[in-house]
Design a protein around this motif. Structure first.
Motif, PDB file in Angstrom:
ATOM      1  N   TYR A   1       0.827  -1.213   0.000  1.00 49.84           N
ATOM      2  CA  TYR A   1       0.000   0.000   0.000  1.00 49.84           C
ATOM      3  C   TYR A   1       0.863   1.266   0.000  1.00 49.84           C
ATOM      4  O   TYR A   1       0.812   2.097   0.902  1.00 49.84           O
ATOM      5  CB  TYR A   1      -0.972   0.004   1.181  1.00 49.84           C
TER       6      TYR A   1
ATOM      7  N   LYS B   1      -7.922   5.661   1.332  1.00 51.27           N
ATOM      8  CA  LYS B   1      -7.514   4.959   2.547  1.00 51.27           C
ATOM      9  C   LYS B   1      -6.777   3.680   2.174  1.00 51.27           C
ATOM     10  O   LYS B   1      -7.096   3.037   1.170  1.00 51.27           O
ATOM     11  CB  LYS B   1      -8.719   4.651   3.431  1.00 51.27           C
TER      12      LYS B   1
ATOM     13  N   GLY C   1      -4.867  -0.201   3.218  1.00 56.46           N
ATOM     14  CA  GLY C   1      -5.072  -1.390   4.031  1.00 56.46           C
ATOM     15  C   GLY C   1      -6.091  -2.340   3.438  1.00 56.46           C
ATOM     16  O   GLY C   1      -6.942  -1.961   2.624  1.00 56.46           O
ATOM     17  N   LEU C   2      -6.004  -3.594   3.878  1.00 61.55           N
ATOM     18  CA  LEU C   2      -6.885  -4.638   3.350  1.00 61.55           C
ATOM     19  C   LEU C   2      -8.347  -4.359   3.674  1.00 61.55           C
ATOM     20  O   LEU C   2      -9.223  -4.526   2.816  1.00 61.55           O
ATOM     21  CB  LEU C   2      -6.474  -6.003   3.908  1.00 61.55           C
ATOM     22  N   TRP C   3      -8.628  -3.923   4.908  1.00 59.14           N
ATOM     23  CA  TRP C   3     -10.027  -3.712   5.285  1.00 59.14           C
ATOM     24  C   TRP C   3     -10.641  -2.566   4.493  1.00 59.14           C
ATOM     25  O   TRP C   3     -11.813  -2.640   4.094  1.00 59.14           O
ATOM     26  CB  TRP C   3     -10.143  -3.466   6.788  1.00 59.14           C
ATOM     27  N   SER C   4      -9.871  -1.545   4.227  1.00 53.82           N
ATOM     28  CA  SER C   4     -10.381  -0.453   3.391  1.00 53.82           C
ATOM     29  C   SER C   4     -10.624  -0.938   1.971  1.00 53.82           C
ATOM     30  O   SER C   4     -11.635  -0.578   1.340  1.00 53.82           O
ATOM     31  CB  SER C   4      -9.382   0.712   3.376  1.00 53.82           C
ATOM     32  N   THR C   5      -9.730  -1.777   1.464  1.00 53.52           N
ATOM     33  CA  THR C   5      -9.904  -2.324   0.118  1.00 53.52           C
ATOM     34  C   THR C   5     -11.171  -3.166   0.034  1.00 53.52           C
ATOM     35  O   THR C   5     -11.944  -3.058  -0.934  1.00 53.52           O
ATOM     36  CB  THR C   5      -8.680  -3.169  -0.269  1.00 53.52           C
ATOM     37  N   LEU C   6     -11.406  -3.988   1.044  1.00 59.48           N
ATOM     38  CA  LEU C   6     -12.624  -4.811   1.063  1.00 59.48           C
ATOM     39  C   LEU C   6     -13.877  -3.932   1.175  1.00 59.48           C
ATOM     40  O   LEU C   6     -14.901  -4.215   0.551  1.00 59.48           O
ATOM     41  CB  LEU C   6     -12.564  -5.802   2.220  1.00 59.48           C
ATOM     42  N   LYS C   7     -13.776  -2.855   1.969  1.00 58.85           N
ATOM     43  CA  LYS C   7     -14.912  -1.938   2.082  1.00 58.85           C
ATOM     44  C   LYS C   7     -15.211  -1.283   0.741  1.00 58.85           C
ATOM     45  O   LYS C   7     -16.370  -1.189   0.313  1.00 58.85           O
ATOM     46  CB  LYS C   7     -14.616  -0.863   3.135  1.00 58.85           C
ATOM     47  N   TYR C   8     -14.152  -0.857   0.048  1.00 60.36           N
ATOM     48  CA  TYR C   8     -14.348  -0.250  -1.261  1.00 60.36           C
ATOM     49  C   TYR C   8     -14.965  -1.234  -2.242  1.00 60.36           C
ATOM     50  O   TYR C   8     -15.852  -0.875  -3.027  1.00 60.36           O
ATOM     51  CB  TYR C   8     -13.010   0.255  -1.817  1.00 60.36           C
TER      52      TYR C   8
ATOM     53  N   TYR D   1     -16.932  -3.733  -1.586  1.00 63.69           N
ATOM     54  CA  TYR D   1     -18.345  -3.869  -1.226  1.00 63.69           C
ATOM     55  C   TYR D   1     -19.150  -2.681  -1.760  1.00 63.69           C
ATOM     56  O   TYR D   1     -20.233  -2.849  -2.334  1.00 63.69           O
ATOM     57  CB  TYR D   1     -18.474  -3.959   0.296  1.00 63.69           C
TER      58      TYR D   1
END
Length: 291
Positions: free
Chosen positions: A171, A222, A224-231, A233
């Protein structure tokens, strides 16, 4: 008397097996219409024939018998020729966008009718592309897949590259500037859209126009992995452009740099590393399309 003719570039990987029958259907149909087909697996031989014959008897068009990578290859090799697509790849995003089914007979009829559509192209360094580019996580997945690819790919082929990228992607911040603003924007993933077509039917910029002379640039701010997954979704739901940390801008030219090199992909193929500059070539692509 010089007969009308077409040059067909067959992808040596995607244009084999059961898909080869579609090429045969195309060849038969063209012959019935009095158009001589010339089929090539070797790009250099096709390029030499076109160099020799284009002045005295130019082809009706050149045919990309393969996936989006084959289409991109012809756009770069033959900028002055009309291009028809016989979709034989995994996604076939450009063919889907233009409404071209996987049918040799349909493509043969389309060529014989000759309806043409002019579409903006993009240029990055010396490379032209059509659909979109991305810089960041998904481009790293594509680069990993390209490095280890063997034979035809399917959606399942992305699983191992995806897992390896999840475990190792750093990232790196991207610094984005455009011709429309002196402000430099920081983001961690950038999608540069010319035509609203992307794998898995994701749509990053639904209102992108293929002939407006502009790039739609979607920036995800943003990391990070969690931000990528949120995007991801949000993109599936079609709500990502409403997110406060997602920015959409339009420009004729975009530059992206980073402290360390970050992978880049164009039209689904790995295309090097940052830094990069992308510009629009208004209506530089001519495609044979359904009437």
């Amino acid at each position: 008397m010089n007969l009308p003719w077409v040059a067909i570039q067959r992808n040596p990987i995607s244009g084999t097996g059961t898909r080869a029958s579609l090429i045969i259907d195309l060849i038969r149909y063209l012959k019935q219409k009095g158009i001589r087909p010339r089929l090539f697996s070797n790009r250099e031989r096709m390029q030499e024939l076109l160099r020799v014959r284009s002045q005295e008897n130019p082809p009706v068009c050149v045919v990309a018998a393969g996936g989006d990578g084959t289409v991109q290859d012809l756009v770069n090799r033959y900028p002055d020729q009309r291009i028809a697509i016989l979709p034989l790849g995994t996604e076939n995003l450009m063919a889907r966008y233009l409404g071209i089914p996987r049918s040799g007979v349909f493509v043969g009829e389309m060529i014989s009718r000759g309806a043409t559509r002019e579409i903006d192209l993009c240029q990055m360094q010396q490379q032209r592309f059509i659909l979109m580019a991305s810089v960041g996580f998904d481009a790293a997945v594509v680069a990993d897949l390209t490095e280890f690819r063997k034979g035809n790919i399917s959606h399942l082929s992305y699983l191992k590259p995806l897992w390896r990228t999840i475990r190792s992607y750093p990232y790196e911040p991207l610094l984005i500037s455009t011709d429309q603003s002196s402000e430099e924007i920081t983001a961690y993933h950038a999608i540069i859209v010319n035509i609203p077509a992307y794998g898995l039917k994701l749509n990053f910029s639904p209102t992108a126009n293929d002939a407006d002379g502009l790039l739609d640039v979607i920036l995800f701010k943003k990391k990070g992995l969690w931000s990528t997954l949120k995007y991801l979704y949000q993109i599936v739901r079609g709500s990502h452009l409403n997110s406060p940390d997602v920015q959409r801008i339009q420009a004729n030219r975009i530059q992206i740099r980073s402290a360390r090199p970050v992978p880049v992909q164009t039209d689904g193929d790995a295309t090097g590393l940052t830094p990069l500059e992308i510009t629009v070539l208004p209506k530089a692509g001519r495609f044979i399309v359904p009437c």
